[in-house]
Structure formats: C-alpha cells, structure tokens
Scaffold this active site. Structure first.
Site, short mmCIF file in Angstrom:
data_model
loop_
_atom_site.label_atom_id
_atom_site.label_comp_id
_atom_site.label_asym_id
_atom_site.label_seq_id
_atom_site.Cartn_x
_atom_site.Cartn_y
_atom_site.Cartn_z
N HIS A 1 -16.16 0.18 -13.35
CA HIS A 1 -16.97 0.62 -12.21
C HIS A 1 -16.15 1.12 -11.03
O HIS A 1 -16.70 1.31 -9.95
CB HIS A 1 -17.85 -0.53 -11.71
CG HIS A 1 -19.08 -0.77 -12.54
ND1 HIS A 1 -20.21 0.01 -12.45
CD2 HIS A 1 -19.34 -1.70 -13.48
CE1 HIS A 1 -21.12 -0.45 -13.29
NE2 HIS A 1 -20.62 -1.48 -13.93
N LYS B 1 -25.77 1.04 2.19
CA LYS B 1 -24.89 0.65 1.10
C LYS B 1 -23.89 -0.35 1.65
O LYS B 1 -23.84 -0.59 2.86
CB LYS B 1 -24.17 1.85 0.48
CG LYS B 1 -23.41 2.72 1.48
CD LYS B 1 -22.80 3.94 0.80
CE LYS B 1 -23.84 4.99 0.47
NZ LYS B 1 -23.88 5.38 -0.93
N ARG B 2 -23.10 -0.92 0.77
CA ARG B 2 -22.05 -1.83 1.21
C ARG B 2 -21.16 -1.13 2.23
O ARG B 2 -20.84 0.04 2.09
CB ARG B 2 -21.24 -2.24 -0.03
CG ARG B 2 -20.11 -3.21 0.21
CD ARG B 2 -19.67 -3.81 -1.13
NE ARG B 2 -19.39 -2.78 -2.12
CZ ARG B 2 -18.18 -2.28 -2.37
NH1 ARG B 2 -17.14 -2.69 -1.66
NH2 ARG B 2 -18.00 -1.39 -3.32
N LYS C 1 -16.58 4.35 1.70
CA LYS C 1 -17.94 4.90 1.75
C LYS C 1 -18.17 5.69 3.03
O LYS C 1 -19.17 6.37 3.18
CB LYS C 1 -18.96 3.79 1.57
CG LYS C 1 -18.89 3.15 0.17
CD LYS C 1 -19.91 2.06 -0.01
CE LYS C 1 -19.77 1.37 -1.37
NZ LYS C 1 -20.25 2.21 -2.49
N THR D 1 -25.76 4.35 -7.04
CA THR D 1 -27.14 4.29 -7.53
C THR D 1 -28.12 4.48 -6.36
O THR D 1 -29.26 4.89 -6.57
CB THR D 1 -27.44 2.96 -8.24
OG1 THR D 1 -27.07 1.87 -7.39
CG2 THR D 1 -26.70 2.87 -9.57
N LYS E 1 -31.86 6.48 -6.04
CA LYS E 1 -33.10 5.92 -5.49
C LYS E 1 -33.66 6.83 -4.39
O LYS E 1 -34.87 7.06 -4.31
CB LYS E 1 -32.85 4.52 -4.95
CG LYS E 1 -32.45 3.51 -6.02
CD LYS E 1 -31.80 2.28 -5.41
CE LYS E 1 -31.03 1.49 -6.45
NZ LYS E 1 -30.12 0.49 -5.86
#
Length: 834
Positions: free
Chosen positions: A366, A558-559, A564, A666, A670
């Site tokens: 991952h 998100k985290r 990110k 992911t 969504k």
C-alpha cells in the site's frame, strides 16, 4: 423437553409488525425496560438486537458451510477494519429499512434517532482500514466464501478534539456502552507465546525438530462481527482477537498482600489489544506493535488450521482451503508463523511446508514511501519471537541461494533483496518477507503498481517478472452512495433501476446520457444543494460556524500528512485571501474550504498543519471584508459517519499529493461517486479517474511522477522558487509574520523553514500550477449548468472504482476463488434439537 418452534423466520423478515413485536421483546427481556422507562440507548440496543437476530439466520448458515463444505475460502488479514456504523448498513443489506422504520414508529420511536446513537467501532484509522471494510462488504455481496481476521481493539486510534487550534487526543472508548453486534466466543481461544528460547533435537531416526518454549503466553479470544452481503445469501464473519491472560488472577500473590501483583499478568496481557497503533517512537511502543501483529496472525492461522483439519484435510493441503491475503506489511509475520505451525506443530518437512505457505499467501503493498515499509530491529525481534527469527534466517538463506544461482556474482543484489537489512543496525524487512513468502504481490492503482516495479520492489520484479500485479482499489456503492446519499440513490433508482447498487461497474455509465438533459441537471443541483444544507447543519453543530451552502464546497478530508499536502491547500487559501485584500472587487466565487483528518500523535509537523488550518480559519472569520467570499472550516474527529455527510456535499475534491507518493487513495473515489469534481495531480488512482472522465471534467495540475524524479535527481532548490514567485513569497511571509497565530512569528516557523530549506514534497514547485488550476475551477463554477453536467459525467465514470470490481479481479487473478452458487440446505434453530 420438546422445543416450541415459532413461526418460520422467512415469514417474519418483511413484516413491520413482527419487527415491532421483536423490538418490544428485546426492550423488555434484553434491556429490562418498558417504553416509558427506556432511554434512547435502550431503544438503540433493543433495535440493534432485533436486526441482529435476522442477520444471524444468514450468518449461521454461512458459517456452517464455511466449516463443512469443500471450497477455497478467502482469509483477509488486516490490522484495521474501519467498518463504520452498522445499523443502517445491516438494514440496507437485509432490505428491511422501511419495515424497521414503520415497526419502530408503531411503537412511538424514530429510526433515525435510534441510528444516531450508534458508536462507531474503533477498529481502524484511514484508507487501509476502510478498504478492508469495503472488501468484506463486496465479498459478502458477491457470494464469495470469506472470513476477515483482525484485532479487537479496546480503544481505537484516538478521539480528536481541537483546543486553541491544536489537535488534542482523547481515548476512543467505543466499547463503553457495549456492542450489540458482536458475539463473544470465550470457548474459541488460542494460546500465543512470546520470548523464551528454542531447543533443537534430533531423534533416533535422524529427524531434526525444534521446540519453542515461550517465556510468556497470552490467550486470544475470538469476538465475531457479522458482515452481511447486500441481498445476498452470505453473512461472512469478521473475527477479531482480544488478548487475555492465561491466568487472570494470582491468588497466591494476592494472599501475600501484593494486590497489584496479583493482577499484573492480566494487565500486561490485555495491553496487547488495548489501543490501535500504540505510539512507536520508543522501544516499548515498537515492541507492543510487533506483539499486536504476531498475536493476531497467530490466532488467525491457528483458527484456520483448526477449521481446515475439521474438514478432514492434511496440513500440507492448507492452501487448498484458504487463500490468505496480507493487507500491507502488518500481518507479514504470518509467513514465518505458518511455517512454524506446519513444521514444528504438524511435522511437515521444510520444503513441503514452504510450498504450502507460498501457495496460500498473497501480499498487497500500500505504499511507495520507504519509511512506511515496516522493519524491526533484529535484537528486539529475536528476543520477542526467537523461533520466528530462526525461521526467517532459514527462509533468507534458501532464498539468497536462489538469487545467487540466478544472478551469479551480484552480491549487491543479494544485499538489496535480503530479508535482513545489514547496512547498519540489523533489521528484519517485513515487506521482503511478504514478497518472498507469497505467490502474488499486488499494487493498488495502475501508476502505483508500475512504480513498485521500477522503484521499491524493482529487484523483486526483475527476479519474478510475473509476480507483481495490479488491482486498483475500490469502494462499495452500498455504503458510499446508497447509505451516504439517499437523495441521489432515489434518483439513480429512477434512472438506472435498482440493480445499480449491486452492479455499479456496469450500470453507472448509463448516467452519462442524462448529462444533456436540462431537467435532470436541475434535479441533480437540487440534490447537491440539499446535501450541502445537511453538511452546513452538521458544521454549525460541531464548530459553531454557519457557512453558505451557495459557496463552492472545496473539501480535503484524509489523514493529515505532509505528503498529502494539506498545507499546499492552505497556501492557496492564504494567497486567495491576499488577492481579495488587494483587489476587493475581484470576481472570485465564494468558497468554503473544509478540512478533516487526524494526525498521528507523535507527528509534530502534521499537527502543526492542523494548527495552521485552524489559525487561518480563526483569522478569516474575524475579517468581515472577505468573510462572504472565503471561509475555512476544520471538522474534528473525522470518521466513517462524518464521511457519509461530507462526501455527498462536496463540489470539489482535493487530491493534491505529490505525484508518485500516494499509492491509490479511496477518498477520491467516494467523492467522485457522489458527484464532486476532482482537482488533483497525476498520482495514485487520480490517473485512472482522469482516464475515466477525460480532461474536460478533471482539474489537473502539477508535475508527473517522472518529472518529480528528474527534478529531485538534478537538485531541487525550493528557495529559488520562493525568490522568483512574488505570490508565493508574499503568502509564506504572511504565515511567517504571525498574522495567523496572534502575532507569534515563531509558531509556524518550523513549517515554513521546512518548505524553504527542504520541501520534500515539492509544494513550492507545484504552487503556481495549482493556483492556475484553481482559476479554472472558478471559471467552471460560474456556469452552473455545465458544472452539473460534469458532475453527472463524473458519477457515470466511477463504475470501475467499485470494490465489487476489485474483488472480482482478486478472485480471478490472485485467489482462484469462485462465488458460492448455493448454500444448499439451510441451517436453522430447529437443528438445535438434534
């Protein structure tokens, strides 16, 4: 004694009256309450048990066939399962939502109020755990025989609060009121050893064997959660392991007056499954993490072998009964544990056991971040798992002999491939163990898989060119459209027919034809506006901020992590603020920037990013000259339930990681399924989203992964970017000045210095491209009709991001597993009389 058999369950399933009757039965007999004395908690527990009764009918039938029948079962091993609230999902899968609503209403209660009482299970953190949950949903819905295995954490990651702009971690006591869904199995328990020593022996016939004598033994008890499929005959078990002491209370120690010592063993044992992801900055934290991982895979493999032997099959045929998927490196120690069980406990020869092991396991990678590839200090590993270290050494010895035979003289390759990192302090490389011990390795997006082959797993790919496959991640449309977005779901029922819920991959594309229908576009906008109003209400309740649903809802949830790039988003917000201050009449559509996500407790820079977001939010709230055009909201304690309100309300989805860093994502899927347009880089699954919708309906910016690699190879100078970009310079200087930190110019200095001196994730390089792309967003928003058409096409293009598609690919290309055509004769409570 004769057993009185009530009406057949099949007759009861669809009756609102019977549901209402059974609810009252549970309220009276399970909760010990009647309506006028019952709390909303009592109502929730009684209603949940009423639903669980109906799930158990399928569950018992499924488990009976999993144990009895001769077919291959998927065993999904994951340290996280972020399953989310269960009541609404279980009702959806059973097709009983309206019957339950009516049954409760008949007794004076409201289903939505009951559902709101549910506390989410704290069994996961982010995308990894939510992916595992989506996959269980799809396995059950596609009639795939399967079982999930994980850890029964007493406390989840943490509950996030915000104080003075900072993240504050609080214990996630998700079990404080009990769980109506889980079934405790105190009779189903396995012993797991730690520490101690090994003793080798050769018997009179020359058979060599090793006996492990652990210093400490912990008991793992099974706790089962039923996972129903949507309109499926299957309800598959999610089996979670809870740590207990073998002897919970030492009476002799107690009688000496050492009252704490009498329960010390219980406390130490139960610590193993106390908290999701204990902080591992210290040795004790690392040790506890490794204990958690070994504990759950040992219990799981012992359980699988028990069921396998019950079927009358020999140990060497284990791989014929199970396809075992390792979800990232957390369960990788399972390779060594299965070898131990087959060789030491069941007496198989090494070669036979190794063939069985490799055929049983497959490994999902991952990450592309080297620091996220788990490794454990050899000394610590050997002290905790001495027999497993011996097994890993032997696996490594035999593997490196193969490598030397295939690449004679290439000792650098041998060193790179070794399961033991010898470059400094010696480490066990868990990703290498998983790669060597599995018959298949998969990436989770097309770009990610290609980058695995060319970077992180380059040497393994050269050795075994056909071993690394791609299975792009997916999310379940049951949770993320049908449950999250009931307004859209109703429109989809009208336009596509109800089969879309189970056939998203093949039916969603038909929506594209409606993008040209003005009436349909108008209804689409009404649904989005209603969803935004729901989020506005929730934000007001949780933050006190009252924002306009007419503004662009620009969302990044998100985290929180530097890769990110939430801080790139903030740089754009600050530059936008400066523009509004410099050009008060600038034609910028109103925007509300919404953030949510947790930072790891020990990750200071991520926590500082949260503080910056909240600092910008607080400052902008005070500025009445820009507040109508620019708002920033941070929603604390992001989880599945919150996501179910956020995703349907989004206009713009921020997927802005540096190209080559995100494995898949992911959240991007969504958002897309719910009609948000994506602004993003060519990273992870964004590449495939762009291919699905086309450049017209995707806001693309930033370097490609190849351009990133080239820039870093030639020497990247972030300060040069700063010096040559006046907007960037003004933006960073405003942050540095203390403007967003009540005059404290030192608060955000570490973040700014990191960007100017290192900028590992190249925010400053992508900044200009990002701003230009955001201008495209502003221009597109001005034509609401065209935006709606683009939103419709995004949903139409999301079919391939269904987790059903992903599971079908796993079954076909990796697991060699078929759907169960029929479960045959049903098992019911009548069989209790036998």
């Amino acid at each position: 004694m004769a057993i009185t058999i009530p009406r057949d369950m099949a007759e009861e399933k669809t009756s609102a009256e019977v549901l209402g009757y059974d609810f009252c039965h549970h309220l009276y007999y399970s909760q010990g309450k009647i309506g006028r004395t019952a709390s909303l908690y009592d109502i929730h527990m009684a209603a949940s048990r009423t639903v669980r009764d109906r799930i158990l009918h399928r569950w018992m039938n499924t488990v009976h066939h999993l144990v009895s029948d001769d077919f291959r079962v998927v065993a999904y091993l994951s340290a996280e399962f972020l399953i989310g609230p269960q009541m609404s999902n279980n009702l959806l899968c059973l097709g009983l939502t309206e019957e339950a609503r009516q049954g409760l209403s008949n007794n004076g209660f409201d289903l939505d109020a009951v559902i709101s009482q549910e506390i989410e299970p704290g069994l996961g953190n982010g995308g990894l755990g939510r992916l595992a949950a989506c996959y269980l949903d799809s396995l059950a819905s596609l009639d795939i025989p399967a079982i999930g295995y994980g850890i029964h954490y007493e406390f989840g990651l943490f509950s996030q609060a915000i104080a003075d702009g900072w993240q504050v971690e609080q214990a996630d006591r998700w079990l404080r009121m009990g769980s109506p869904w889980e079934l405790l199995r105190p009779d189903m328990a396995y012993e797991v050893g730690f520490g101690g020593h090994t003793a080798a022996n050769t018997d009179g016939q020359g058979h060599y064997s090793v006996r492990w004598e652990p210093a400490k033994v912990i008991r793992g008890m099974a706790c089962d959660l039923p996972i129903p499929g949507y309109h499926s005959q299957l309800t598959i078990p999610l089996r979670l392991w809870r740590a207990e002491a073998v002897e919970a209370f030492d009476l002799a120690t107690y009688n000496t007056g050492d009252y704490m010592g009498a329960v010390l063993g219980k406390i130490e044992s139960e610590n193993v499954t106390k908290v999701l992801y204990p902080v591992d900055e210290m040795e004790a934290g690392k040790r506890l993490r490794l204990m958690q991982q070994f504990f759950f895979v040992s219990c799981s493999l012992q359980d699988m072998l028990r069921i396998h032997l019950l079927k009358g099959k020999p140990p060497e045929a284990f791989n014929e009964t199970y396809a075992v998927q390792l979800n990232d490196t957390h369960p990788a120690v399972a390779v060594a544990e299965l070898m131990r069980l087959l060789v030491d406990a069941h007496g198989l020869a090494w070669e036979q056991a190794w063939e069985t092991t490799r055929k049983a396991f497959a490994f999902t990678n991952h990450t592309l971040l080297p620091e996220a590839l788990e490794r454990w200090p050899v000394g610590m590993f050997g002290k905790l798992l001495p027999r497993h270290l011996e097994i890993i050494y032997e696996i490594n010895r035999r593997f490196l002999e193969e490598v030397r035979a295939m690449r004679p003289g290439d000792e650098d390759l041998v060193s790179r491939l070794s399961l033991i990192d010898e470059s400094g302090e010696r480490y066990v490389r868990m990703a290498h163990l998983a790669c060597v011990g599995s018959h298949a390795i998969n990436g989770v997006a097309s770009l990610h898989t290609e980058l695995l082959k060319s970077t992180v797993l380059k040497d393994f790919h050269a050795l075994w060119p056909d071993k690394i496959l791609n299975v792009t991640n997916g999310v379940t449309p049951r949770r993320w459209v049908a449950l999250s977005n009931p307004r859209l779901a109703a429109l989809l029922d009208e336009s596509l027919g109800s089969e879309w819920i189970k056939e998203w991959e093949t039916t969603s594309g038909r929506l594209a034809a409606y993008a040209g229908d003005a009436g349909f576009r108008a209804r689409w906008r009404e649904i989005k506006q209603a969803n935004k109003a729901s989020l506005v209400k929730l934000m007001k309740e949780r933050t006190g901020m009252d924002v306009s649903p007419d503004s662009i809802f620009d969302i990044q949830v998100k985290r929180i992590h530097e890769y990110k790039r939430q801080h790139l988003n903030v740089l754009h917000i600050v530059s936008r603020y400066l523009r509004l201050k410099n050009e008060p009449h600038a034609d910028l559509p109103p925007r509300t920037f919404i953030f949510a996500g947790k930072a790891a407790p020990s990750y200071y820079m991520a926590k500082l990013i949260i503080r910056l977001i909240n600092g910008v939010s607080a400052t902008l709230e005070k500025d009445t000259t820009t507040r109508d055009k620019l708002r920033v909201v941070f929603l604390p304690n992001f989880n599945v339930g919150l996501g179910q309100t956020i995703y349907p309300a989004a206009d713009l989805s921020e997927q802005i990681s540096l190209a080559g860093k995100e494995a898949s994502g992911t959240g991007n899927m969504k958002f897309m399924m719910n009609g948000a347009l994506t602004i993003g880089t060519l990273d992870g699954a964004n590449v495939e989203i762009l291919a699905a919708v086309g450049e017209e309906d995707f806001f693309l910016f930033g370097l490609t992964a190849q351009e990133v690699a080239e820039a870093q190879m030639h020497g990247y100078s972030p300060r040069e970017r700063f010096d040559n970009d006046p907007i960037l310079r003004e933006t960073l200087e405003l942050i540095s000045s203390g403007f967003f930190s009540d005059g404290d110019s030192s608060l955000f200095r570490p973040l700014v210095d990191s960007l100017l001196n290192k900028d590992e994730y190249m925010l400053l390089t992508d900044f200009d491209s990002y701003l230009i792309c955001q201008e495209r967003v502003d221009a597109a928003w001005r034509d609401q009709d065209a935006w709606s058409a683009s939103s419709i096409r995004n949903v139409a293009g999301s079919g391939r991001f269904s987790s059903d598609r992903a599971i079908r690919e796993y079954c076909r290309n990796i697991w060699d597993v078929e759907p169960m055509a029929s479960l045959g004769d049903e098992v019911s409570f009548r069989d209790c009389a036998a």
